[in-house]
Design a protein around this motif. Structure first.
Motif, short mmCIF file in Angstrom:
data_model
loop_
_atom_site.label_atom_id
_atom_site.label_comp_id
_atom_site.label_asym_id
_atom_site.label_seq_id
_atom_site.Cartn_x
_atom_site.Cartn_y
_atom_site.Cartn_z
N ALA A 273 0.83 -1.21 0.00
CA ALA A 273 0.00 0.00 0.00
C ALA A 273 0.87 1.26 0.00
O ALA A 273 0.54 2.26 -0.65
N GLY A 274 1.98 1.22 0.75
CA GLY A 274 2.90 2.35 0.73
C GLY A 274 3.47 2.59 -0.65
O GLY A 274 3.62 3.73 -1.11
N LEU A 275 3.79 1.51 -1.36
CA LEU A 275 4.29 1.63 -2.73
C LEU A 275 3.22 2.20 -3.66
O LEU A 275 3.50 3.06 -4.49
N VAL A 276 2.01 1.70 -3.54
CA VAL A 276 0.91 2.22 -4.36
C VAL A 276 0.72 3.71 -4.10
O VAL A 276 0.55 4.52 -5.02
N GLY A 277 0.74 4.10 -2.81
CA GLY A 277 0.49 5.48 -2.44
C GLY A 277 1.45 6.46 -3.09
O GLY A 277 1.07 7.56 -3.50
N ILE A 278 2.71 6.07 -3.21
CA ILE A 278 3.72 6.99 -3.74
C ILE A 278 3.83 6.93 -5.27
O ILE A 278 4.45 7.82 -5.88
N THR A 279 3.22 5.93 -5.90
CA THR A 279 3.45 5.68 -7.33
C THR A 279 3.01 6.84 -8.22
O THR A 279 3.61 7.07 -9.27
N ALA A 280 1.99 7.57 -7.84
CA ALA A 280 1.55 8.70 -8.66
C ALA A 280 2.48 9.90 -8.56
O ALA A 280 2.54 10.72 -9.47
N ILE A 281 3.25 10.01 -7.47
CA ILE A 281 3.96 11.27 -7.20
C ILE A 281 5.40 11.10 -6.71
O ILE A 281 5.91 11.96 -6.00
N PRO A 282 6.14 10.07 -7.09
CA PRO A 282 7.49 9.90 -6.54
C PRO A 282 8.48 10.94 -7.06
O PRO A 282 9.52 11.17 -6.43
N HIS A 283 8.18 11.55 -8.18
CA HIS A 283 9.10 12.50 -8.81
C HIS A 283 9.00 13.91 -8.23
O HIS A 283 9.87 14.76 -8.49
N THR A 284 7.95 14.18 -7.45
CA THR A 284 7.73 15.53 -6.92
C THR A 284 7.72 15.58 -5.40
O THR A 284 7.80 16.66 -4.81
N THR A 285 7.61 14.46 -4.74
CA THR A 285 7.41 14.42 -3.29
C THR A 285 8.71 14.70 -2.53
O THR A 285 9.77 14.19 -2.88
N SER A 286 8.60 15.48 -1.47
CA SER A 286 9.74 15.74 -0.60
C SER A 286 10.06 14.49 0.22
O SER A 286 9.25 13.57 0.31
N TRP A 287 11.22 14.47 0.85
CA TRP A 287 11.59 13.28 1.63
C TRP A 287 10.61 13.05 2.77
O TRP A 287 10.22 11.91 3.04
N TRP A 288 10.20 14.13 3.44
CA TRP A 288 9.25 13.94 4.54
C TRP A 288 7.87 13.56 4.01
O TRP A 288 7.10 12.87 4.69
N GLY A 289 7.56 14.00 2.79
CA GLY A 289 6.29 13.63 2.19
C GLY A 289 6.18 12.14 1.94
O GLY A 289 5.10 11.55 2.02
N ALA A 290 7.32 11.49 1.64
CA ALA A 290 7.32 10.04 1.44
C ALA A 290 6.94 9.33 2.74
O ALA A 290 6.23 8.31 2.71
N PHE A 291 7.40 9.86 3.88
CA PHE A 291 7.00 9.31 5.17
C PHE A 291 5.49 9.44 5.37
O PHE A 291 4.82 8.51 5.83
N VAL A 292 4.96 10.61 5.03
CA VAL A 292 3.54 10.88 5.21
C VAL A 292 2.69 9.98 4.31
O VAL A 292 1.75 9.32 4.78
N VAL A 293 3.02 9.96 3.03
CA VAL A 293 2.24 9.17 2.07
C VAL A 293 2.29 7.68 2.41
O VAL A 293 1.25 7.00 2.49
#
Length: 432
Positions: A273-293
């Protein structure tokens, strides 16, 4: 026209990269096969494996002849079947095909244990030919969705592939109805455990490995100006890895809060689910955003699965909606809130564009999937008979037993299957 040597080198590197990541994404089918086989009863393993094999075989052929052309047509470029292209055009087709087949195979986990093979293959045919190509046609190919100058953003298919597949799976499971014995007359739920937690975790790790092809592979190596795209590649690799990790921890934490136990299958599915969550936006997300998503995608998994199971009374066998559907929606909508500085001009416009994109994809998927499965159900071709369901789809649909040593048993479980209490794991008898 003769291309400059630098351009030839850049094209060669980029297309070689595309082929390598396409092979990685294809290998995700091994992960899906193991994950789903582990989560179904032993009497339905061969059926699940067969569906995974035929999803690829039927779907990729249909996408070659029809689906790629439909996507191009909807995108505004006219119908162009992959059969009419050549050279690097076929590499582009293969890259699109592995994404399409990922969306298709997600559905098999939701309808496990009771769907007729012919019904599932019919749906796979139509998904590869029309349903998925329409989604890519209005998004990646046509880029029709925007609001206030902000375009709908989905880098590697968080909503276009996984969200769409999860919503399709939930819709199909709803139309098909639950497995025998899943619910009692008073509405209470019976647990029908999968036969192998080992297979499920193995499948999870295989999928996670292939996911680097999904996300990191979506970024080219060399840009149109000849520059190395190291910044984007690094960001995508970083956010993908962190979101994956936080998804597993988030799901495990929520399971522990609710039950006092860290459920292994929730941890595995939370990682996905964590992988799915980031798949739309991995190129724009901040490092802390990856923790959140990743963390939120994992946390929502037990909650959404419980809601689907207990409130909606939908038997989503492999939890494809909370893993792929709701996690994909969540990550897509979080885009403007977790983006790195300078990425988003207007948070409001970007968010509205994301909402519109999610709504369009969800509405089309529900309508098309619901219509197909309802039609199959109306003519009596959607579901196996109660006798075949109790016997197991391995025998009734394929004439085989995955584990012949365990072919007879002593105890009846919720779905009518049998469990032997006198047979050891190696096939011998406990009385020996």
């Amino acid at each position: 026209m003769v291309l400059a040597p630098l351009q030839v080198t850049a094209d060669a590197l980029n297309y070689t990269w595309i082929l390598v990541v396409s092979f990685l994404i294809f290998f995700m089918h091994a992960g899906f096969a193991m994950l789903e086989a582990g989560q179904v009863r032993s009497k339905n393993v061969a059926n699940q494996l067969t569906k995974n094999l035929l999803t690829w075989s039927v779907g990729v052929t249909v996408f070659f002849l029809v689906g790629a052309g439909i996507s191009s047509l909807v995108g505004g470029s006219g119908f162009a079947s992959a059969a009419s292209t050549s050279g690097t055009g076929w590499i582009d087709w293969l890259y699109g095909a592995v994404f399409a087949m990922t969306a298709a195979t997600i559905v098999s986990g939701a309808v496990a244990g009771r769907a007729k093979l012919r019904a599932y293959i019919t749906y796979t045919f139509l998904l590869a030919a029309v349903i998925y190509p329409v989604v890519t046609g209005v998004t990646w190919a046509g880029a029709y969705i925007s609001f206030g100058g902000a375009a709908f953003t989905d880098f590697a298919g968080g909503m276009i592939v996984h969200g769409m597949g999860g919503i399709a799976g939930l819709t199909a499971a709803y139309v098909l109805g639950p497995r025998m014995g899943r619910y009692n007359e008073d509405g209470s739920v019976n647990v029908i455990p999968g036969h192998s937690l080992t297979f499920a975790v193995l499948g999870t790790l295989l999928l996670a490995f292939g996911w680097y092809g999904f996300n990191v592979g979506t970024s080219a190596i060399i840009g149109g100006d000849g520059a190395f795209l190291g910044d984007q590649l690094g960001r995508v690799a970083m956010t993908t890895t962190l979101a994956m990790a936080c998804g597993a921890m988030g799901a495990g934490l929520m399971a522990w809060v609710r039950t006092g136990k860290v459920d292994t299958l929730y941890v595995a599915n939370g990682l996905l689910a964590g992988l799915v969550g980031i798949t739309a936006i991995p190129h724009t997300t901040s490092w802390w955003g990856a923790f959140v998503v990743g963390g939120l995608a994992g946390i929502q998994l037990p909650l959404v699965f419980g809601f689907v199971e207990k409130r909606l009374k939908i038997d989503d066998v492999c939890a494809v909606f909370p893993v792929h559907g709701s996690a994909g929606v969540l990550g897509t909508l979080l885009y403007p809130f977790v983006a790195a500085p300078g990425v988003v001009d207007s948070v409001l416009n970007a968010f509205v564009a994301q909402v519109i994109g999610v709504a369009v994809i969800a509405a089309w998927t529900i309508l098309a999937t619901g219509a197909i499965w309802a039609a199959l159900k109306a003519v009596g071709q959607a579901r196996v008979t109660p006798e075949h369901e109790q016997e197991g789809l391995d025998v009734s649909e394929h004439g085989v037993e995955t584990y012949p040593e365990f072919g007879s048993g002593d105890s009846v479980v919720a779905d009518g299957g049998m469990v032997s209490e006198s047979v050891r794991a190696d096939g011998g008898s406990k009385d020996d």
